[in-house]
Write a protein that holds these residues in place. Structure first.
Motif, short mmCIF file in Angstrom:
data_model
loop_
_atom_site.label_atom_id
_atom_site.label_comp_id
_atom_site.label_asym_id
_atom_site.label_seq_id
_atom_site.Cartn_x
_atom_site.Cartn_y
_atom_site.Cartn_z
N ASP A 1 0.80 -1.22 0.00
CA ASP A 1 0.00 0.00 0.00
C ASP A 1 0.84 1.27 0.00
N ASN A 2 2.06 1.18 0.48
CA ASN A 2 2.96 2.32 0.55
C ASN A 2 4.28 1.94 -0.11
N MET A 3 5.07 2.95 -0.39
CA MET A 3 6.39 2.67 -0.97
C MET A 3 7.38 3.68 -0.44
N TRP A 4 8.64 3.33 -0.55
CA TRP A 4 9.69 4.28 -0.18
C TRP A 4 10.83 4.16 -1.17
N VAL A 5 11.51 5.29 -1.31
CA VAL A 5 12.65 5.40 -2.22
C VAL A 5 13.84 5.84 -1.38
N ARG A 6 14.96 5.17 -1.57
CA ARG A 6 16.22 5.59 -0.94
C ARG A 6 17.14 6.06 -2.04
N ALA A 7 17.63 7.29 -1.89
CA ALA A 7 18.41 7.88 -2.98
C ALA A 7 19.52 8.78 -2.44
N PRO A 8 20.79 8.42 -2.71
CA PRO A 8 21.87 9.34 -2.35
C PRO A 8 21.96 10.48 -3.35
N ARG A 9 22.57 11.54 -2.93
CA ARG A 9 22.80 12.67 -3.82
C ARG A 9 23.71 12.24 -4.96
N SER A 10 23.42 12.65 -6.17
CA SER A 10 24.13 12.21 -7.38
C SER A 10 25.64 12.33 -7.26
N GLY A 11 26.28 11.43 -8.02
CA GLY A 11 27.73 11.44 -8.08
C GLY A 11 28.37 10.57 -7.01
N HIS A 12 27.58 9.99 -6.13
CA HIS A 12 28.13 9.20 -5.04
C HIS A 12 27.56 7.79 -5.02
#
Length: 184
Positions: free
Chosen positions: A155-166
């Motif tokens: 029912d829900n989702m999450w995204v994990r994302a580091p700042r670009s270039g790393h």
């Protein structure tokens, strides 16, 4: 520390956090605030934004190089959401489409459009997962529905994302994990 434009005192009163009751862009103009956070958490926030892409760009400016953004939101393609939408269309619900939470939820996301939006803001998406809290958000120990989650129907989702270039990704679909772990 947190930024809460609505003025909600919960973090300050119950958790004794330093909370700034101002828009994120005002907070970013404060000395030494830009690129100063290791983690930015948007827990069921982005769906309330009139301009989610702008919000994510502001979050990108807030997170230091190597830092992460964690974004949780309802999953428009979750199995429960699909069932409730079908029931509403067929006239089976007394309050049709209430599950979409309009007008509070301005934009709804799924496993395809949210990662694209996050990448467009300058983050590298490394993980996208769904999760289900079958016993409700108020439960002390919510039951997990791993079967749905493993198939990306939570029912829900999450995204994990580091700042670009790393972050180095191995391929276009490498971020599409659906192990079913809820954010801590």
């Amino acid at each position: 520390m947190g930024v809460e434009p609505s003025g909600n005192p919960l973090g300050r009163e119950k958790l004794n956090l330093e909370i700034y009751n101002e828009p994120l862009e005002t907070f970013l103009r404060r000395p030494d605030r830009a690129a100063s956070f290791d983690v930015a958490l948007l827990h069921h926030v982005i769906e309330h934004s009139y301009e989610p892409s702008r919000l994510l760009r502001q979050v990108h400016a807030l997170v230091r190089p190597g830092g992460h953004a964690l974004i949780a939101t309802p999953n428009l393609r979750g199995l429960s959401m699909r069932w409730k939408t079908l029931s509403s269309r067929l006239g089976w619900k007394a309050r049709p489409f209430r599950h979409l939470d309009y007008p509070k939820h301005l934009v709804l996301f799924d496993l395809k459009n949210l990662p694209r939006l996050v990448q467009g803001a300058g983050f590298d998406v490394v993980d996208v997962q769904t999760y289900t809290r079958a016993s409700g958000d108020g439960a002390a120990h919510p039951r997990r529905v791993g079967f749905w989650d493993r198939r990306a129907f939570g029912d829900n989702m999450w995204v994990r994302a580091p700042r670009s270039g790393h972050c180095v990704r191995s391929g276009l679909g490498s971020h599409r994990s659906t192990r079913g772990a809820a954010p801590a």
